[in-house]
Scaffold this active site. Structure first.
Site, PDB file in Angstrom:
ATOM      1  N   TYR A   1       8.646  -8.531  -2.542  1.00 34.14           N
ATOM      2  CA  TYR A   1       9.172  -8.482  -3.908  1.00 34.14           C
ATOM      3  C   TYR A   1       9.857  -7.143  -4.165  1.00 34.14           C
ATOM      4  O   TYR A   1       9.444  -6.112  -3.633  1.00 34.14           O
ATOM      5  CB  TYR A   1       8.043  -8.686  -4.930  1.00 34.14           C
ATOM      6  N   GLU A   2      10.875  -7.198  -5.016  1.00 34.09           N
ATOM      7  CA  GLU A   2      11.676  -6.023  -5.362  1.00 34.09           C
ATOM      8  C   GLU A   2      10.834  -4.879  -5.931  1.00 34.09           C
ATOM      9  O   GLU A   2      11.206  -3.717  -5.856  1.00 34.09           O
ATOM     10  CB  GLU A   2      12.694  -6.469  -6.419  1.00 34.09           C
ATOM     11  N   SER A   3       9.698  -5.211  -6.504  1.00 28.70           N
ATOM     12  CA  SER A   3       8.843  -4.195  -7.118  1.00 28.70           C
ATOM     13  C   SER A   3       8.150  -3.325  -6.078  1.00 28.70           C
ATOM     14  O   SER A   3       7.533  -2.319  -6.430  1.00 28.70           O
ATOM     15  CB  SER A   3       7.805  -4.879  -8.000  1.00 28.70           C
TER      16      SER A   3
END
Lengths: 252, 299
Positions: free
Chosen positions: A49-51
């Protein structure tokens, strides 16, 4: 069995992940598709995930890419420079999932504005990490809820996330193939990589190639060996409904 | 918080607020609105609810960002009115991608004149943002790359789980870009869920994301990240996010909201109390403890 469009798109997208190792997923349909693939065709799939989360094992379906349930039990949580610099730009992602407001025949995407950038009719969220996902993933799958001439356009209002053809024309060789698959309610558009336009390669049962052509804002090529997509099976739907999204957060 | 904002945030300043979905310094944003700051340049990768609120509070002249939206829960009414219709006034907007913003912080933190990245080639963004430029590699004539300029905010404000009195700040869960923002800025304010004894920090030094030498002020402000979350302390208020799109779609309703919840509360403690204990109970989390590690000790 009656299926909703979210279910249809998630199941079809999940099948495309067979044999893939790392997938960069956003929230919503990509999460559903990646989670279902994890249970079916790609048991070893690492979802990133981008996070900053790598190898998420959430206890509940995440509501955002940064949901606390993605952190607890994850294999790694990286700072942003490491996620974007080492993982993404370093070339460790096989498939990136992207959405967009507009897509053109080369798989270039617009997620910034409708109209003129400086004085837009509609201001959209903008690039986020989509440009990096496009530039650095091995390939990109796009899931579009709407297949019509407003979304599948001849000319983008603004190019937020350029595919490899535009990057090459700008003098820079991209890492990946850009968009290779576009999954919609009408069918699947595909392209092999640089220099290739998107072509219609498969339709859902009951959908004709002409219908897809009419919904597309450019003169759409149709593959000679156009196939019909196998409808979601009972086992796929059961896993999606009972294991992936039992509370129907995204399965509307 | 009132003292920190009074001391470190001035009219016309460039203020970086970071926290990627997790640990968003909302309480600091509210205090900036309460103190009526004007003409700010806000730097924030994901311009979300707190930015929409600061725009409505009349604090912001310019925004530097890579994503402008209400997360996955809808839209930012005030931001869209300002960009689409210059209503009530225009908003100067500088748009980058996420990694572009990250590289701007890295360049700022490391005192570099620019930072290269493999993005932007073929995109329309360089045509609307003169800060994004293409250069030739000094090592290979044929190799070109886009670069972004450093950013040096007057102040960076970040939220974290805990710090000691000196400012050694520990974060777990999503660590985002907070450390780089702090190092890029001239001054840094860290807002924490709790100030802990020095010993707590020193027993787990690897968890310290921001050392005291980079921090100018520490503010204790429990639940100061609401409606975002603090891993292990309270969960994200998804209902608030979903509700915000409707509030901010209507300028009158948005200003009523600000009047009641920000300008109508003396400080964040009053905002927290106003929400009520039952409300907070809904956002409570269970324990998921990590196992201790052995740092070892000389015999």
């Amino acid at each position: 069995m009656d299926t909703t469009s979210s279910e249809l798109l998630s199941v079809v997208a999940s099948r495309e992940l067979a044999g893939k190792h790392t997938v960069f997923a956003g929230i919503g349909l990509p999460t559903l598709a990646a989670s279902l693939a994890h249970l079916t065709v790609a048991p070893d799939l690492e979802i990133v995930y981008e996070s900053g989360v790598c190898g998420a094992h959430p206890s509940h379906l995440p509501e955002t890419i940064a949901d606390a349930v993605l952190i607890t039990g994850a294999e790694a949580v990286l700072p942003m420079p490491a996620l974007f610099g080492n993982v993404l730009q370093g070339g460790h992602i096989d498939v990136g999932f992207l959405g967009a407001a507009q897509i053109d025949r080369w798989g270039n995407l617009n997620s910034s504005v409708i109209g003129d950038w400086a004085k837009p009719a509609v201001r959209l969220p903008g690039p986020g990490g989509a440009m990096e996902v496009m530039a650095n993933s091995g390939e990109v799958f796009v899931v579009m809820r709407r297949h019509d001439r407003r979304s599948f356009v001849d000319q983008l209002d603004f190019c937020t996330s350029p595919g490899p053809d535009r990057a090459l024309a700008d003098g820079i060789r991209p890492l990946g193939a850009g968009v290779t698959r576009v999954i919609t309610e009408l069918g699947i558009l595909a392209r092999a990589g640089a220099g290739e336009p998107l072509r219609l390669v498969a339709v859902h049962p009951g959908v004709s190639a002409d219908q897809v052509r009419a919904a597309t804002g450019w003169d759409l090529d149709v593959a000679d060996d156009l196939t019909t997509i196998e409808p979601p099976g009972e086992a796929e739907l059961r896993r999606l409904r009972e294991e992936v999204d039992p509370e129907r957060v995204y399965l509307r | 918080m009132a003292d920190a904002v009074a001391a470190f945030v001035h009219d016309g300043d460039t203020v970086s607020l970071e926290g990627f979905t997790h640990l968003i310094p909302t309480a600091a944003g509210h205090e900036i609105i309460r103190q009526g700051r004007r003409g700010l340049t806000v730097v924030r990768m994901t311009a979300d609810i707190v930015v929409d609120q600061m725009l409505a509070g009349g604090c912001v002249r310019k925004l530097v960002s890579s994503f402008v939206g209400n997360s996955s829960a809808g839209s930012l009414g005030e931001l869209r009115r300002r960009i689409e219709r210059a209503d009530p006034e225009p908003l100067e907007f500088e748009e980058y991608s996420h990694y572009g913003m990250i590289c701007r912080y890295l360049a700022g933190a490391q005192r570099l004149p620019f930072y290269p990245l493999r993005s932007y080639a073929g995109s329309d963004l360089p045509s609307v943002n003169p800060g994004i430029r293409k250069v030739r590699s000094p090592y290979d004539e044929d190799d070109q790359v886009y670069v972004v300029p450093p950013i040096h905010p007057d102040v960076a404000i970040v939220h974290a789980q805990r710090a000691d009195r000196a400012g050694n700040t520990q974060v777990w869960g999503l660590t985002g870009i907070q450390a780089e923002a702090v190092y890029a800025a001239k001054k840094a304010v860290v807002v924490v869920e709790e100030v802990v004894d020095d010993e707590v920090i020193r027993r787990d030094p690897n968890r310290t994301l921001i050392p005291a030498h980079a921090v100018d002020a520490v503010v204790a402000c429990p639940r100061g990240a609401h409606p975002s979350f603090a891993q292990g302390y309270y969960d994200r208020d998804n209902q608030f996010y979903r509700g915000w799109s409707a509030i901010s779609a209507d300028p009158a309703r948005l200003r009523d909201w600000l009047a009641e919840w920000v300008l109508g509360t003396r400080d964040h403690a009053e905002y927290v109390a106003k929400l009520g204990e039952r409300y907070w109970a809904e956002l409570a989390v269970d324990e998921a403890l990590s196992l201790p590690v052995n740092y070892g000790r000389r015999r």
